[in-house]
Enzyme design. Sequence first.
Site, PDB file in Angstrom:
ATOM      1  N   SER A   1       0.761  -1.378   0.005  1.00 17.35           N
ATOM      2  CA  SER A   1      -0.135   0.046   0.226  1.00 17.35           C
ATOM      3  C   SER A   1       0.950   1.281  -0.064  1.00 17.35           C
ATOM      4  CB  SER A   1      -0.786   0.055   1.157  1.00 17.35           C
ATOM      5  OG  SER A   1      -1.940   1.038   1.143  1.00 17.35           O
ATOM      6  N   ASP A   2       0.211   2.419  -0.773  1.00 15.59           N
ATOM      7  CA  ASP A   2       1.086   3.782  -0.669  1.00 15.59           C
ATOM      8  C   ASP A   2       0.107   4.743  -0.972  1.00 15.59           C
ATOM      9  OD1 ASP A   2       4.250   4.473  -0.748  1.00 15.59           O
ATOM     10  OD2 ASP A   2       2.983   5.843  -1.871  1.00 15.59           O
ATOM     11  N   GLN A   3       0.472   5.814  -0.408  1.00 17.98           N
ATOM     12  CA  GLN A   3      -0.566   7.134  -0.563  1.00 17.98           C
ATOM     13  C   GLN A   3       0.253   8.174  -1.105  1.00 17.98           C
ATOM     14  OE1 GLN A   3      -1.798   9.000   3.148  1.00 17.98           O
ATOM     15  NE2 GLN A   3      -3.677   7.829   2.771  1.00 17.98           N
TER      16      GLN A   3
ATOM     17  N   GLY B   1      -3.244   3.468  -3.065  1.00 11.23           N
ATOM     18  CA  GLY B   1      -2.990   2.137  -3.748  1.00 11.23           C
ATOM     19  C   GLY B   1      -2.863   1.297  -2.654  1.00 11.23           C
TER      20      GLY B   1
END
Length: 205
Positions: free
Chosen positions: A70-72, A108
Amino acid sequence: MMPKPLLLASSSPYRRVLLERLGLPFSCASPDIDEAPIQGETGEALATRLAETKARALTEHFPGHWIIGSDQVACLPDGSVLSKPGNHKQATNQLRQSSGHRVLFLTGLALLDADSGKLERHCEPFTVHFRHLADEEIEAYLRREQPYDCAGSFKMEGLGITLFEALEGRDPNSLIGLPLIALNEMLRRWGRNPLLENQPDVAPH
């Protein structure tokens, strides 16, 4: 058939606490990737690509796992992207840019089977309406929470809530860094239902 173990591809304590809410056993490992955006890349493409890249970075070291990445990123109304500020000066600039604006946060998410290469990706949008922030408020907030490792320069689970007028989206967990509703949907499609695993052996009253 025994379910495959879950691996969270992150060193973030915020994501670890969120994933614990699903009640499934998992382990954590930190991926070593380049998080720099590609020229012309949209916020959605960047967040989704980094989530997948984090998951893929650990496949050789964790065969037999389902890996969660996950990434933001945050996007200002003019389309510019805000990532992790890294220091006080950059965080001050980010909050000044966000003050009085609607900021779109894109988180994401990737679920990857390390053995088969099966992959599912998703990008969760969430809009934050920042109120107009005085410089002394920005300074006081940053001194207290030091959110230098957080996209957009705030911690949703702490005093970050005092910076906003309104929140708009289906899953506030995504603001902290892991869209649990989307992840739960993925896991159920892959045959794992958190509600039906590890049920306590207790008769209903």
